[in-house]
Design an enzyme around this catalytic site. Structure first.
Site, mmCIF file in Angstrom:
data_model
loop_
_atom_site.group_PDB
_atom_site.id
_atom_site.type_symbol
_atom_site.label_atom_id
_atom_site.label_comp_id
_atom_site.label_asym_id
_atom_site.label_seq_id
_atom_site.Cartn_x
_atom_site.Cartn_y
_atom_site.Cartn_z
ATOM 1 N N LEU A 199 38.011 28.850 35.930
ATOM 2 C CA LEU A 199 38.825 29.745 35.091
ATOM 3 C C LEU A 199 37.917 30.872 34.623
ATOM 4 C CD1 LEU A 199 40.825 28.641 31.917
ATOM 5 C CD2 LEU A 199 38.814 30.097 31.688
ATOM 6 N N ASP A 253 38.724 35.212 33.018
ATOM 7 C CA ASP A 253 39.377 36.000 31.963
ATOM 8 C C ASP A 253 40.794 35.553 31.588
ATOM 9 O OD1 ASP A 253 37.248 37.357 33.019
ATOM 10 O OD2 ASP A 253 38.382 39.140 33.563
ATOM 11 N N TYR A 284 43.201 40.301 40.391
ATOM 12 C CA TYR A 284 42.210 40.376 39.311
ATOM 13 C C TYR A 284 42.896 40.621 37.959
ATOM 14 C CZ TYR A 284 37.859 40.195 42.064
ATOM 15 O OH TYR A 284 36.792 39.800 42.830
ATOM 16 N N ARG A 322 39.024 48.594 37.243
ATOM 17 C CA ARG A 322 39.910 47.415 37.155
ATOM 18 C C ARG A 322 40.277 47.049 35.725
ATOM 19 N NH1 ARG A 322 35.001 45.535 39.459
ATOM 20 N NH2 ARG A 322 33.607 44.658 37.888
ATOM 21 N N ASP A 323 41.141 46.028 35.621
ATOM 22 C CA ASP A 323 41.528 45.364 34.370
ATOM 23 C C ASP A 323 42.416 46.230 33.464
ATOM 24 O OD1 ASP A 323 39.683 43.577 35.465
ATOM 25 O OD2 ASP A 323 38.069 44.124 34.076
HETATM 26 C C1 FRU Z 1 35.576 39.952 34.225
HETATM 27 C C2 FRU Z 1 36.032 40.249 35.650
HETATM 28 C C3 FRU Z 1 37.029 41.378 35.673
HETATM 29 C C4 FRU Z 1 37.770 41.108 36.948
HETATM 30 C C5 FRU Z 1 37.831 39.603 36.969
HETATM 31 C C6 FRU Z 1 37.807 38.988 38.324
HETATM 32 O O1 FRU Z 1 35.086 38.663 34.081
HETATM 33 O O2 FRU Z 1 34.913 40.544 36.451
HETATM 34 O O3 FRU Z 1 36.455 42.658 35.596
HETATM 35 O O4 FRU Z 1 39.045 41.676 36.966
HETATM 36 O O5 FRU Z 1 36.725 39.154 36.223
HETATM 37 O O6 FRU Z 1 38.042 37.617 38.255
#
Ligand code: FRU
Length: 494
Positions: A45, A47, A106, A167-168
């Site tokens: 697990l 984020d 992601y 990302r994110d």
């Molecule tokens: C942070 C991260 C994010 C990415 C995700 C991939 O821990 O590296 O930037 O979206 O984990 O699992």
């Protein structure tokens, strides 16, 4: 075991039942499975994603690699709850399935719109030369819990001036408009956050970079989150590449916040104070917040870090999420308190009060592996005082106040199985107060410590031996008054 690329990017449906059930078996034999934290059934697990309240329930998704304790093909796993305490495993929510998310669904976020829950996430892809290309994608969940992925990405590629580390997306609504903030890396290898705007969550216009005073603060900003709280603008993010400095930035990567005047959308300028770490412990990263129907801003983090091996790896799983914390803003600082609902976990209660004179004491009934402990210390003339948890023959986890240095100290040097030792086994933080209270949530393999009602928080995984269940209170070099309450916590995960 070394994991090669092929093993990391196998899809779950390519794996036979036998292998999956063997992995489950291995996980279930682990002595360090948690009892009241969200943890993966198998695998890794990371984020928290899509934290939201929708259709009468809290939804909390997370990054999941099902097949082992490594980062590989990521899915969104779905959990839900009516009270932020008892969580139900729902199953996979988003799986990588097309050319825009072929190598991982992601991190991202969720928001309700027109009766549906919109999930915005980064589709990670690598081409035949293993060059990364990210897309920002959309999936929509309806009231029956059905999730549909939208075929085309809502943001294609990366704006000029930034690398493939983009990302994110975190979404929020202000007035009639939706906004996204996305973690990015500039071409000069510094971290940044990028803003977009939309009226319908499908068509997004590039606004530009959020202008902060931090020109070169780490090489990448992961998991940005922006919101307003008590009239302040708060920007939470996880910068990578900060050097350790005194007691700060001791972990491999950090997460923290900037607080200031609300973001000015005319200029994209965010006027803010200094960066402050959210958690002073060991295992905390990539937090995400949501605003709940009671008007509370609630934060959950990943109780783990990238690129660190953990003792549970041998049992085919790794990591859990933190407990939900309600955050508020006071005197230039975020306060973090465990949400009130966590009191529902309280079972059998024991209490004790004493004056400790240069000694350590164990009180009747104070022991266990899953409990909440509330301790107050006052009228101290000691050099240090505190509590030892998970004590056994050679083991102990120490949480104390050093009255000479005026620091809270969390020491896991002798907690049990060792890991991440290259980053040290003691965390400290300056803290000026005569009276000290610790509210501590101990699960089988974790400790979350809230100091003086959430002024500081220390989070850490620990991996004690079976017999290490004791609790002791101590005062060294003088006397200290102490009172403590412990509530047992029974298994709460469905
Ligand atoms: C942070 C991260 C994010 C990415 C995700 C991939 O821990 O590296 O930037 O979206 O984990 O699992």
């Amino acid at each position: 075991m070394e994991w090669n690329r092929e093993q990391r990017y196998r899809k779950l449906q390519e794996v036979n039942e036998k292998e999956k059930s063997e992995l489950r078996e291995l996980v279930n034999q682990c002595p360090w499975r948690q009892s009241f934290h969200i943890q993966p059934i198998t695998g890794l697990l990371n984020d928290p994603n899509g934290f939201s309240f929708y259709n009468g329930e809290y939804h909390l998704f997370y990054q999941w690699f099902p097949l082992g304790p490594v980062h590989g093909l990521k899915y969104w796993y779905h959990t839900k709850s009516t009270d932020l305490v008892h969580w139900e495993n729902v199953g996979i929510a988003i799986e990588p399935s097309n050319g825009y998310d072929s190598h991982g669904a992601y991190s991202g976020s969720a928001i309700e719109h027109e009766g549906q829950l919109f999930l915005l996430y980064t589709g990670n892809t690598w081409d035949e030369n293993w060059i990364r290309q990210p897309y920002q994608c959309l999936a929509v969940m309806d009231q029956s819990g059905e999730i549909d992925k939208i075929d085309l990405p809502v943001i294609n590629g990366v704006p000029k001036g930034y690398t493939e580390h983009f990302r994110d997306p975190k979404v929020w609504k202000q007035g009639n408009e939706f906004y996204l903030i996305i973690g990015a890396q500039r071409k000069n290898e510094s971290g940044a956050a990028i803003l977009y705007q939309s009226a319908n969550l499908r068509d997004w216009q590039f606004i530009g970079e959020m202008k902060t005073n931090l020109d070169h603060f780490g090489y990448m900003w992961e998991c940005p989150d922006y919101f307003e709280l008590d009239g302040k603008g708060i920007f939470i993010f996880s910068p990578q590449g900060l050097e350790a400095e005194g007691d700060s930035y001791q972990n491999i990567f950090q997460s923290g916040y900037l607080a200031g005047a609300p973001l000015d959308f005319e200029t994209n300028k965010f006027n803010h104070g200094v960066f402050q770490e959210l958690d002073r412990g060991f295992d905390f990263y990539a937090p995400q917040t949501t605003l709940d129907p009671k008007g509370r801003r609630i934060l959950v983090g990943w109780m783990g870090l990238p690129e660190i091996d953990y003792p549970t790896d041998h049992n085919g799983w790794a990591h859990c999420l933190t407990l939900p914390r309600e955050i508020s803003f006071k005197d230039g600082k975020l306060l973090q308190r465990p949400v009130d609902e966590l009191e529902r976990l309280r079972g059998e209660k024991v209490e004790a009060e004493s004056i400790l004179k240069d000694t350590a004491a164990a009180f009747e009934g104070f022991e266990g592996v899953a409990y909440e402990l509330s301790v107050d210390f006052w009228e101290s003339s000691a050099e240090e005082f505190g509590v030892e948890l998970g004590t056994g023959e050679n083991e102990r986890t120490v949480i104390k106040y050093d009255t000479v240095e005026k620091k809270v100290v969390f020491d896991r040097t002798n907690s049990g199985a060792l890991f991440a030792e290259e980053f040290g086994s003691v965390r400290k933080c300056s803290f000026i107060s005569e009276d000290i209270s610790f509210r501590i949530f101990v699960d089988v393999s974790s400790v979350e410590i809230f100091v003086n009602d959430g002024e500081e928080v220390f989070t850490g995984r620990i991996f004690p031996g079976d017999e290490s269940k004791g609790i002791r209170f101590f005062s060294n070099g003088g006397r200290t008054s102490v009172s403590a309450i412990k509530w047992d916590i029974a298994k709460s995960m469905k």
